[in-house]
Design a protein around this motif. Structure first.
Motif, PDB file in Angstrom:
ATOM      1  N   THR A 209      39.210   0.256  33.373  1.00 21.06           N
ATOM      2  CA  THR A 209      37.911  -0.202  33.885  1.00 21.06           C
ATOM      3  C   THR A 209      36.947  -0.496  32.742  1.00 21.06           C
ATOM      4  OG1 THR A 209      38.204   1.103  35.905  1.00 21.06           O
ATOM      5  CG2 THR A 209      35.966   0.396  35.381  1.00 21.06           C
ATOM      6  N   GLU A 213      35.505  -4.182  32.357  1.00 21.39           N
ATOM      7  CA  GLU A 213      34.144  -4.362  32.856  1.00 21.39           C
ATOM      8  C   GLU A 213      33.050  -4.050  31.840  1.00 21.39           C
ATOM      9  OE1 GLU A 213      34.022  -5.678  35.722  1.00 21.39           O
ATOM     10  OE2 GLU A 213      35.926  -5.141  36.664  1.00 21.39           O
ATOM     11  N   GLU A 231      28.388  -1.236  38.638  1.00 21.99           N
ATOM     12  CA  GLU A 231      28.783  -0.159  39.555  1.00 21.99           C
ATOM     13  C   GLU A 231      30.093   0.487  39.102  1.00 21.99           C
ATOM     14  OE1 GLU A 231      27.479   1.227  42.225  1.00 21.99           O
ATOM     15  OE2 GLU A 231      25.946  -0.124  43.018  1.00 21.99           O
ATOM     16  N   LYS A 232      31.053  -0.338  38.691  1.00 23.60           N
ATOM     17  CA  LYS A 232      32.349   0.192  38.259  1.00 23.60           C
ATOM     18  C   LYS A 232      32.219   1.002  36.970  1.00 23.60           C
ATOM     19  CE  LYS A 232      35.324  -3.253  40.475  1.00 23.60           C
ATOM     20  NZ  LYS A 232      36.351  -4.309  40.265  1.00 23.60           N
ATOM     21  N   GLU A 235      30.715   4.428  37.714  1.00 23.06           N
ATOM     22  CA  GLU A 235      31.748   5.310  38.261  1.00 23.06           C
ATOM     23  C   GLU A 235      32.738   5.748  37.187  1.00 23.06           C
ATOM     24  OE1 GLU A 235      35.397   5.326  41.516  1.00 23.06           O
ATOM     25  OE2 GLU A 235      33.824   3.808  41.707  1.00 23.06           O
TER      26      GLU A 235
END
Length: 365
Positions: A209, A213, A231-232, A235
């Motif tokens: 991730t 990202e 958002e990713k 998290e």
């Protein structure tokens, strides 16, 4: 030895969630001690107070003194008793969370964690990193339980300085590499057992991730935009890294971070920034292939994470200073010994100096 995976009881992430804090808290106690910085209170104190307007839970604010130290923990334990609070809420950043978790442990109360930044993986863990009052690493306090709740308000995090979220990526970047090392050495994780397939999968997902990202999120955050990439990353920095590091294990990167705390020049740098350099140093110790090393260094450069000692604030690099860092990193109770081979202060010192040189090389300076 058993395989163990641990995690917070509840994780909530989304916009405007802090406005619900009071209603969430009433499920955990009758009166909450809210630990927050003075600046944090000025920014969002009114929002927190409003969230308790219709709650059955009362609250008492106290301002954090700056270090997760034994003295600060003792001070707050006394305040919990004096104010008759039966739960504690940590609002802000990593040292506030660690302090709140430690106080909850000693006072045997629930703890809620409300990050206003996504700069570390501390929110989800059953661990407090204890420092001296002067900010030097002292010890890990392993706790019997993870936080009862972690609440991430993405609206607030997007408004925080971009550098803080990038520091969170630096912290999360270590997760997979340290988990991989612990799996190879069959080391015991922070959860008190061996790693599970689930923990390794989360650690790998965290890394993937970040690589996919991270740069997109940086650009979006600079525009104060909350995109799917942001958002990713929130998290990944918080939940994936939190479960990944704790249930799969720590190794070289965080031990190097702890060693760097002996240098006063580094105290202005964020935890994740020092961990990012620690990750590069761990990869040098492991002698990973050139392509992997280059990928990680160039990723850090793209995010503005430090890849040289000078960027960490050490403008006069001496062998004596770096050996002091290496000796601290090799402390008997630290996680460098989870590496799948023997490490010594001499090999760690050389790896730090080499990591610094590689950073200069890829920066072209």
């Amino acid at each position: 030895m058993a395989k163990i995976l641990i995690s917070p009881s509840k994780y909530v992430q989304g916009p405007k969630e802090l406005k619900k804090l009071g209603s969430y808290t009433q499920g955990y106690g009758k009166k909450a001690l809210i630990l927050i910085s003075d600046g944090g209170y000025k920014r969002i104190g009114k929002m927190i107070e409003d969230s308790f307007a219709k709650s059955t839970c009362e609250y008492h604010f106290d301002f954090f003194h700056g270090e997760c130290s034994k003295n600060e923990i003792t001070r707050l334990c006394n305040i919990m008793k004096e104010t008759k609070c039966d739960c504690i809420i940590g609002v802000g950043g990593g040292k506030i969370f660690d302090t709140a978790k430690a106080v909850a442990y000693y006072e045997k109360t629930p703890v809620l964690i409300c990050p206003t930044i996504a700069s570390t993986d501390a929110p989800c863990s059953a661990l407090s990193v204890i420092y001296t009052d002067d900010g030097v690493f002292e010890e890990y306090l392993f706790l019997p339980a993870n936080p009862n709740m972690v609440l991430m308000d993405t609206d607030i995090i997007v408004q925080s300085p971009v550098r803080l979220t990038m520091a969170g990526i630096g912290d999360a970047l270590a997760t997979y590499f340290e988990a991989r090392a612990c799996e190879q050495s069959d080391a015991m994780s922070c959860a008190g057992g061996k790693t599970t397939q689930a923990a390794m999968a989360l650690a790998r997902l965290c890394f993937d991730t970040l690589m996919e990202e991270g740069v997109k999120a940086k650009i979006a955050l600079e525009a104060k935009a909350c995109t799917p990439a942001v958002e990713k990353i929130i998290e990944a920095n918080t939940l994936l890294s939190g479960i990944g590091f704790e249930s799969a294990g720590l190794a070289g990167a965080h031990a190097i971070h702890n060693g760097l705390t002996v240098l006063e020049e580094c105290h202005a740098m964020y935890h994740g920034e020092k961990v990012a350099f620690g990750t590069i140093t761990q990869l040098v110790l492991e002698n990973v292939d050139a392509q992997e090393l280059q990928e990680i260094i160039e990723f850090c450069i793209a995010l503005g994470l430090p890849v040289t000692l000078q960027q960490l604030g050490v403008h006069e690099v001496t062998k004596e200073k770096i050996m002091a860092v290496a000796e601290a990193a090799c402390a008997e109770n630290d996680t460098l010994h989870n590496m799948p081979f023997e490490v010594t202060p001499a090999t760690v010192c050389d790896a730090i100096l080499a990591a610094d040189a590689y950073g200069h090389y890829f920066l072209g300076i």
